[in-house]
Design a protein around this motif. Structure first.
Motif, PDB file in Angstrom:
ATOM      1  N   GLY A  70       4.979   5.532  -4.826  1.00 47.41           N
ATOM      2  CA  GLY A  70       5.881   4.795  -5.706  1.00 47.41           C
ATOM      3  C   GLY A  70       6.143   5.462  -7.051  1.00 47.41           C
ATOM      4  O   GLY A  70       6.591   4.793  -7.968  1.00 47.41           O
ATOM      5  N   HIS A  71       5.872   6.768  -7.167  1.00 44.12           N
ATOM      6  CA  HIS A  71       6.136   7.444  -8.445  1.00 44.12           C
ATOM      7  C   HIS A  71       7.596   7.224  -8.862  1.00 44.12           C
ATOM      8  O   HIS A  71       8.496   7.472  -8.067  1.00 44.12           O
ATOM      9  CB  HIS A  71       5.872   8.948  -8.322  1.00 44.12           C
ATOM     10  CG  HIS A  71       4.427   9.282  -8.150  1.00 44.12           C
ATOM     11  ND1 HIS A  71       3.860   9.529  -6.913  1.00 44.12           N
ATOM     12  CD2 HIS A  71       3.433   9.385  -9.046  1.00 44.12           C
ATOM     13  CE1 HIS A  71       2.567   9.773  -7.080  1.00 44.12           C
ATOM     14  NE2 HIS A  71       2.271   9.692  -8.350  1.00 44.12           N
ATOM     15  N   PHE A 128      -4.886  10.038   1.665  1.00 46.82           N
ATOM     16  CA  PHE A 128      -3.479   9.968   2.077  1.00 46.82           C
ATOM     17  C   PHE A 128      -3.244  10.936   3.249  1.00 46.82           C
ATOM     18  O   PHE A 128      -2.677  10.562   4.279  1.00 46.82           O
ATOM     19  CB  PHE A 128      -2.528  10.318   0.923  1.00 46.82           C
ATOM     20  CG  PHE A 128      -2.484   9.289  -0.186  1.00 46.82           C
ATOM     21  CD1 PHE A 128      -3.170   8.090  -0.084  1.00 46.82           C
ATOM     22  CD2 PHE A 128      -1.737   9.516  -1.345  1.00 46.82           C
ATOM     23  CE1 PHE A 128      -3.125   7.137  -1.110  1.00 46.82           C
ATOM     24  CE2 PHE A 128      -1.692   8.575  -2.370  1.00 46.82           C
ATOM     25  CZ  PHE A 128      -2.386   7.402  -2.257  1.00 46.82           C
ATOM     26  N   LEU A 152     -10.294   1.065  -4.683  1.00 48.17           N
ATOM     27  CA  LEU A 152     -10.995   2.144  -5.395  1.00 48.17           C
ATOM     28  C   LEU A 152     -12.359   1.744  -5.941  1.00 48.17           C
ATOM     29  O   LEU A 152     -13.133   2.597  -6.369  1.00 48.17           O
ATOM     30  CB  LEU A 152     -10.116   2.654  -6.540  1.00 48.17           C
ATOM     31  CG  LEU A 152      -8.733   3.175  -6.120  1.00 48.17           C
ATOM     32  CD1 LEU A 152      -7.804   3.304  -7.321  1.00 48.17           C
ATOM     33  CD2 LEU A 152      -8.858   4.526  -5.417  1.00 48.17           C
ATOM     34  N   LEU A 203      -0.626   1.769   3.239  1.00 49.93           N
ATOM     35  CA  LEU A 203      -1.989   2.307   3.124  1.00 49.93           C
ATOM     36  C   LEU A 203      -2.488   1.968   1.731  1.00 49.93           C
ATOM     37  O   LEU A 203      -1.891   2.373   0.730  1.00 49.93           O
ATOM     38  CB  LEU A 203      -1.985   3.827   3.323  1.00 49.93           C
ATOM     39  CG  LEU A 203      -3.292   4.533   2.912  1.00 49.93           C
ATOM     40  CD1 LEU A 203      -4.484   4.004   3.700  1.00 49.93           C
ATOM     41  CD2 LEU A 203      -3.171   6.041   3.085  1.00 49.93           C
ATOM     42  N   HIS A 204      -3.550   1.191   1.683  1.00 42.96           N
ATOM     43  CA  HIS A 204      -4.118   0.829   0.383  1.00 42.96           C
ATOM     44  C   HIS A 204      -5.550   1.332   0.272  1.00 42.96           C
ATOM     45  O   HIS A 204      -6.355   1.114   1.180  1.00 42.96           O
ATOM     46  CB  HIS A 204      -4.080  -0.685   0.189  1.00 42.96           C
ATOM     47  CG  HIS A 204      -4.747  -1.132  -1.078  1.00 42.96           C
ATOM     48  ND1 HIS A 204      -4.197  -0.916  -2.316  1.00 42.96           N
ATOM     49  CD2 HIS A 204      -5.936  -1.749  -1.285  1.00 42.96           C
ATOM     50  CE1 HIS A 204      -5.022  -1.389  -3.238  1.00 42.96           C
ATOM     51  NE2 HIS A 204      -6.082  -1.895  -2.643  1.00 42.96           N
ATOM     52  N   ALA A 228       2.031   4.521   0.532  1.00 39.33           N
ATOM     53  CA  ALA A 228       0.808   4.337  -0.266  1.00 39.33           C
ATOM     54  C   ALA A 228       1.053   3.208  -1.256  1.00 39.33           C
ATOM     55  O   ALA A 228       1.900   3.325  -2.138  1.00 39.33           O
ATOM     56  CB  ALA A 228       0.470   5.626  -1.007  1.00 39.33           C
ATOM     57  N   VAL A 229       0.349   2.098  -1.088  1.00 38.18           N
ATOM     58  CA  VAL A 229       0.594   0.931  -1.944  1.00 38.18           C
ATOM     59  C   VAL A 229      -0.638   0.595  -2.784  1.00 38.18           C
ATOM     60  O   VAL A 229      -1.729   0.378  -2.264  1.00 38.18           O
ATOM     61  CB  VAL A 229       1.040  -0.316  -1.135  1.00 38.18           C
ATOM     62  CG1 VAL A 229       2.525  -0.296  -0.888  1.00 38.18           C
ATOM     63  CG2 VAL A 229       0.306  -0.434   0.179  1.00 38.18           C
ATOM     64  N   SER A 230      -0.408   0.535  -4.094  1.00 32.51           N
ATOM     65  CA  SER A 230      -1.516   0.289  -5.021  1.00 32.51           C
ATOM     66  C   SER A 230      -1.634  -1.190  -5.375  1.00 32.51           C
ATOM     67  O   SER A 230      -2.655  -1.607  -5.895  1.00 32.51           O
ATOM     68  CB  SER A 230      -1.278   1.088  -6.302  1.00 32.51           C
ATOM     69  OG  SER A 230      -0.098   0.627  -6.949  1.00 32.51           O
TER      70      SER A 230
HETATM   71  P1  AMP Z   1      -0.466   6.096 -10.099  1.00 37.35           P
HETATM   72  O1  AMP Z   1      -1.065   7.455  -9.978  1.00 37.35           O
HETATM   73  O2  AMP Z   1      -1.492   5.013 -10.259  1.00 37.35           O
HETATM   74  O3  AMP Z   1       0.660   6.017 -11.070  1.00 37.35           O
HETATM   75  O4  AMP Z   1       0.168   5.793  -8.682  1.00 37.35           O
HETATM   76  C1  AMP Z   1       1.212   6.537  -8.171  1.00 37.35           C
HETATM   77  C2  AMP Z   1       1.456   6.133  -6.735  1.00 37.35           C
HETATM   78  O5  AMP Z   1       0.300   6.460  -5.955  1.00 37.35           O
HETATM   79  C3  AMP Z   1       1.652   4.640  -6.534  1.00 37.35           C
HETATM   80  O6  AMP Z   1       3.002   4.268  -6.722  1.00 37.35           O
HETATM   81  C4  AMP Z   1       1.220   4.472  -5.102  1.00 37.35           C
HETATM   82  O7  AMP Z   1       2.236   4.859  -4.206  1.00 37.35           O
HETATM   83  C5  AMP Z   1       0.078   5.462  -4.984  1.00 37.35           C
HETATM   84  N1  AMP Z   1      -1.222   4.801  -5.247  1.00 37.35           N
HETATM   85  C6  AMP Z   1      -1.852   4.677  -6.439  1.00 37.35           C
HETATM   86  N2  AMP Z   1      -3.011   4.009  -6.302  1.00 37.35           N
HETATM   87  C7  AMP Z   1      -3.131   3.702  -4.980  1.00 37.35           C
HETATM   88  C8  AMP Z   1      -4.116   3.021  -4.193  1.00 37.35           C
HETATM   89  N3  AMP Z   1      -5.211   2.517  -4.747  1.00 37.35           N
HETATM   90  N4  AMP Z   1      -3.900   2.906  -2.860  1.00 37.35           N
HETATM   91  C9  AMP Z   1      -2.791   3.422  -2.304  1.00 37.35           C
HETATM   92  N5  AMP Z   1      -1.831   4.071  -2.998  1.00 37.35           N
HETATM   93  C10 AMP Z   1      -1.988   4.213  -4.307  1.00 37.35           C
END
Ligand code: AMP
Ligand code: ZN
Length: 308
Positions: free
Chosen positions: A155-156, A140, A81, A77-78, A53-55
Motif C-alpha cells: 500500500g505504499h 512477503f 509483528l 497477507l498480514h 500485504a495488509v497492515s
Molecule cells: P509501512 O512500511 O508501514 O509504511 O508499510 C508499507 C506497506 O507495507 C503497507 O501499505 C502494507 O502493504 C505493507 N505492510 C506494512 N506492515 C505490514 C504488516 N504488518 N503485514 C503485512 N503488510 C504490511
C-alpha cells in the motif's frame, strides 16, 4: 466547488489536480487512478493471483478494497509483528475487514515464530525498523512462493514514495534510486515481483477513500516510527505541497519518467547463497537467517544465564 464529473456539490477538493469530487465520483476517480497505474506499469494482469500485504492501515486496506472492486483475484497477507497493543489492534482491524467481506487472509504471527519485533530488538540490539523491514521482506517473498503467488502488492502511497525519494536524493544513494520503481521484477528464483499500485495516490486521497468506503482501519502510527526521519521528510514535503500543490506528484513522476531511466541498477544480487534458505547473501547466511540465528542464540544464552 462542484464535482468535476457530475456537478453535484463537491465533498473533497484535490488541489494538486485542481478538481473537486462528490463522494461517489471520488470513489470512481480513485479506483480509476489505481487501475491506470496497474495497467500503465504492467503490474499484474487479471489472470494473476495477487498477494496483498495488509497492515491494517488505510493504505493497504484501501488498496485491497480497490483491487476487489476492480475484479482482481486477491489474498491478503498480514504479519502480526508483536509490537504490543499497536500490533494487536492492526491484526484485529485486518481480520475484521477480511471476515466482513469474506476474503481469504493469511496471518502470520511473528511472536508464534519466536520473532516478535521487540524481542529481536532487545536480544540483538538492532534498530527496530531495520529488523522489522528484514522480517517483512522475507515473509512477503516466502509466503508468495510457498502459496504460488507471482506478485505481492503493498500500500505504499505517493507520500511514502516522495519521502523515500527525498531521502535517497539527499544522500545520493544511486543504487537505491535505481531500484525505486513502482514495479520491481524478481532478480532471483526465490523472490517475486513487488508492486505499489497506490504510488500516485496521496496519503490524503487514501484517507478520504477509506473514509468514503467506510473502512475501519488503525489510525495510530507504529510506536517505533516516532521521530523517524521519514516523517520529517513527509512533513517537509507537505509544507512544500501547501504552497505549491502538485509538488509531490511532479517530484515522483518526473523522477520516474526522466531521471530513473538514466540510472542502471546493478542487476546483481549478493554473490553468495544462504546456507539455510538458499536466497542470495553476502555471507554464509542471508540477513534474515542471520537475524533469526542471532535471536535464537542470544535467547538460549540468556535462559542459560538465568538458570545458572
Ligand atoms: P509501512 O512500511 O508501514 O509504511 O508499510 C508499507 C506497506 O507495507 C503497507 O501499505 C502494507 O502493504 C505493507 N505492510 C506494512 N506492515 C505490514 C504488516 N504488518 N503485514 C503485512 N503488510 C504490511
Ligand atoms: Zn537465508
Amino acid at each position: 466547488m462542484k464535482c468535476k464529473r457530475c456537478k453535484a456539490p463537491a465533498q473533497v477538493e484535490l488541489r494538486q489536480h485542481n478538481a473537486g469530487f462528490c463522494r461517489s465520483c471520488f470513489i470512481f476517480y480513485f479506483q480509476r487512478q489505481v487501475e491506470r497505474a496497474i495497467a500503465k506499469e504492467r503490474m499484474f494482469t487479471p489472470d494473476e493471483a495477487v498477494l496483498v500485504a495488509v497492515s491494517g492501515g488505510k493504505d493497504s486496506l484501501g488498496l485491497w478494497d480497490v483491487l476487489i472492486a476492480l475484479g482482481y483475484r486477491t489474498t491478503g497477507l498480514h504479519l502480526s509483528l508483536g509490537i504490543g497493543e499497536y500490533s494487536d489492534l492492526s491484526t484485529a482491524k485486518t481480520v475484521a475487514f477480511a471476515t466482513q467481506r469474506d476474503l481469504p487472509l493469511i496471518t502470520v504471527s511473528l511472536a508464534d515464530e519466536g520473532l516478535a519485533v521487540p524481542d529481536i530488538t532487545r536480544l540483538t540490539r538492532r534498530p527496530a525498523c531495520s529488523a522489522c523491514g528484514t522480517m517483512k521482506r522475507h515473509y512477503f517473498d516466502q509466503l508468495a512462493i510457498d502459496r504460488g503467488f507471482p506478485v505481492v502488492a503493498t500500500g505504499h502511497n505517493l507520500d511514502d514514495e516522495a519521502a523515500r525519494l527525498l531521502g535517497n536524493v539527499l544522500h545520493w544513494q544511486m543504487e537505491h534510486l535505481a531500484r525505486q520503481q513502482p514495479v520491481l521484477e524478481p532478480t532471483h528464483a526465490r523472490f517475486v515481483r513487488k508492486v505499489k499500485p497506490l504510488y500516485r495516490c496521496s496519503e490524503y486521497e487514501a484517507a478520504v477513500y477509506a473514509f468514503f468506503r467506510g473502512i475501519d482501519y488503525i489510525v495510530d502510527e507504529c510506536p517505533n516510527a516516532a521521530g523517524a526521519t521519514q516523517l520529517v521528510y513527509k512533513d517537509m514535503l507537505n509544507r512544500l505541497e501547501a504552497v505549491s500543490p502538485g509538488s509531490k506528484l511532479i517530484f515522483v513522476q518526473e523522477f520516474l519518467s526522466t531521471a530513473r531511466p538514466a540510472l542502471t541498477p546493478e542487476d546483481r544480487e549478493p554473490p553468495q547463497t544462504c546456507a539455510a534458505c538458499e536466497r542470495p547473501s553476502y555471507g554464509a547466511l542471508c540477513s534474515f537467517c542471520r537475524l533469526v540465528r542471532e535471536t535464537q542464540t542470544r535467547r538460549e544464552r540468556r535462559r542459560a544465564a538465568e538458570r545458572a
